[in-house]
Design an enzyme around this catalytic site. Structure first.
Site, short mmCIF file in Angstrom:
data_model
loop_
_atom_site.label_atom_id
_atom_site.label_comp_id
_atom_site.label_asym_id
_atom_site.label_seq_id
_atom_site.Cartn_x
_atom_site.Cartn_y
_atom_site.Cartn_z
N ASP A 136 0.86 -1.19 0.00
CA ASP A 136 0.00 0.00 0.00
C ASP A 136 0.89 1.24 0.00
OD1 ASP A 136 -3.24 0.33 0.97
OD2 ASP A 136 -1.97 2.12 1.00
N LYS B 207 -1.23 3.53 7.20
CA LYS B 207 -1.95 2.26 7.12
C LYS B 207 -0.98 1.09 7.30
CE LYS B 207 -5.50 2.20 4.13
NZ LYS B 207 -6.05 2.21 2.78
N THR C 111 -13.87 -2.33 -7.61
CA THR C 111 -15.13 -2.17 -8.36
C THR C 111 -14.93 -1.10 -9.42
OG1 THR C 111 -16.40 -2.82 -6.42
CG2 THR C 111 -17.57 -1.53 -8.09
N PHE D 85 -17.65 -9.66 -3.41
CA PHE D 85 -19.04 -9.50 -2.96
C PHE D 85 -19.17 -9.49 -1.44
CE2 PHE D 85 -19.14 -11.57 -7.16
CZ PHE D 85 -19.84 -10.61 -7.87
N CYS E 35 -20.85 1.55 -0.52
CA CYS E 35 -20.98 0.84 -1.80
C CYS E 35 -22.25 1.13 -2.58
CB CYS E 35 -20.88 -0.66 -1.55
SG CYS E 35 -19.33 -1.09 -0.75
#
Ligand code: UGA
Length: 443
Positions: free
Chosen positions: A30, A35, A119, A153, A266
């Site tokens: 990352d 983080k 996504t 998902f 989302c």
């Protein structure tokens, strides 16, 4: 098999740890140093049940954090694609990730697969990821370099459980070899489960993610529409209506909980992106616009319920129990609580709030405009109305006597059907979204 995961946000970290736990050697990368520092100290940068435990178990024992993209068989891109003002998605993180990966792949030999898990709007893998990686690496996809799109998902609050029990795995493939490699990985990871594996084109895989979220959001706005009608019909109860509908296999039982509507990072973001994508293509998807409209109206609907009980809300004290967009998370992105707080401030109320996890996040957003409580009982003290906004199970311990003792006027607006109407009697006045008038006890 070795995998590298680029972007250690929600999906990236959950995917890394789950794969590591199933025997895949995973490297996590990352660009956000804060983080990285948190993860390296064994602390996930967000709250999610069981993630911290798994991180402690797998850190440097199957999962390691790396400063450079190293050798791998599969590279997953799991960076964020946040919303822009016009609803379309921001692709900067994706481009950066593709650029770094392209540079790394330049010197690699043998076969590697690049897998987009973020996504992304249909066409993005082909038009953004592919050219950037090809130009940076000097290599062409299809020749020792595979490209696939593998949407995620999982739901916040049950990420690991969802990863462990997928309804399906969707693999969109540019070349057959990349699909084979990814299917092999998942067959190994899910050896005892064998979920259906859907192999399709990259475009369709990108679409499947958006269409799935849009359908789930539509299902919620649909049942909320029925709730808003039932609300006006004596003796009607949307919960029973949904229960009766859910046995029909074509409808299904899930995502038929009526109430304050959906929040989170989302559904709204993906619907807006799909609408904006469609409009560029010359088609306005009216249904999806309405799904969002219905959702945005649910908070106002709850304020109306309070007005029916109390008349004008100006000067009234109200409590909000639950601020996170759903239980078991501290996430307040696009949370209904924020919409409700703004509507209640507009109506002239004084607000006290409580949430077991998300209170700090709301405080950052709302500052001194509202009062923050340490417990649910403290939040409802001296108030005229209590809104249940997130269905945390700890709120279930509140009983009739708690509301009667603590509140000035014991009015409850249950936005998540946490309680049953028969749990309350006069002087408590209980209303819930989708519950017709005559079954409200104590009215
Ligand atoms: C959603 C999808 O469910 C995941 O499949 C998808 O992977 C994810 O988005 C994503 O795109 O990353 P998530 O937003 O984490 O997952 O949470 P959900 O459990 O879907 O809940 C979303 C919102 O809908 C919550 O505010 C919840 O309270 C609300 N909801 C859910 C209802 O109002 N009624 C329901 O019946 C179900």
């Amino acid at each position: 098999m070795k995998a590298t995961v680029i972007g250690l946000g929600y999906v990236g970290l959950a995917t890394s740890l789950y794969l590591a736990d199933k025997g895949i050697q995973v490297q996590g990368y990352d660009i956000d140093n804060d983080k990285i520092a948190k993860i390296e100290s064994g602390k996930p940068p967000f709250f999610e049940p069981a993630i911290e435990q798994l991180l402690k178990m797998r850190l440097n024992n199957g999962f390691e954090v790396v400063n450079d993209l190293g050798d791998s068989d599969i590279y997953f891109i799991t960076v964020g694609t946040p919303s822009m003002k016009d609803g379309s998605i921001k692709l900067d993180y994706l481009r950066n990730a593709a650029r770094s990966l392209g540079k790394t792949l330049k010197s690699k030999e043998g076969y590697q697969v690049v897998v987009v898990k973020s996504t992304v709007i249909p066409g993005t893998t082909r038009d953004v990821v592919r050219p950037v990686i090809e130009s940076e690496s000097g290599r062409a996809f299809g020749h020792n370099l595979g490209l696939a799109m593998n949407p995620e998902f999982l739901k916040e609050g049950s990420a690991l459980n969802d990863m462990a029990n997928p309804d399906r795995v969707v693999i969109g493939e540019f070349d057959k070899q990349s699909g084979d490699a990814l299917e092999k990985l998942y067959r190994q990871v899910y050896s005892d489960l064998s979920p259906p594996v859907v192999r399709t084109s990259i475009i369709n895989a990108e679409f499947i993610k958006y269409a799935s979220n849009a359908f789930l959001a539509s299902k919620i706005s649909f049942i909320n529409t029925i709730a808003n009608i039932a609300q006006r019909v004596p003796d009607a109860d949307v919960q029973q209506i949904a229960y009766g509908m859910g046995f029909d296999k074509r409808i299904g039982k899930q995502f038929l909980s009526a109430g304050l509507g959906y929040g989170g990072s989302c559904f709204s973001k993906d619907l807006k992106a799909l609408v904006s994508f469609s409009e560029v293509l010359g088609y306005t998807p009216e249904l999806l616009l309405k799904v969002e409209n219905v959702n945005e109206g649910q908070a106002i609907h709850a304020v109306e319920l309070a007005k029916q009980q109390l008349g004008s809300l100006n000067g009234k004290k109200v409590a909000i129990l639950g601020l996170a967009f759903k239980p078991d998370t501290d996430d307040i992105r696009d949370a209904v609580s924020l919409r409700l707080i703004k509507a209640l401030i507009g109506a002239g109320t004084k607000i006290s709030v409580y949430d077991p996890l998300a209170i700090g996040n709301i405080e950052e957003e709302m500052g001194t405009a509202i009062t923050y409580s340490k417990t649910a009982r403290e939040a409802i003290r001296g108030t005229d109305c209590c809104f249940i906004v997130t269905e945390w199970s700890e709120f279930r311990s509140l009983k009739q006597a708690d509301f009667v003792t603590a509140m000035r006027t014991p009015v409850i607006i249950d936005g998540r059907r946490l309680f049953k109407p028969e749990e309350f009697s006069s002087p408590v006045r209980y209303s819930a979204i989708g519950l017709g008038p005559s079954v409200k006890l104590g009215v």
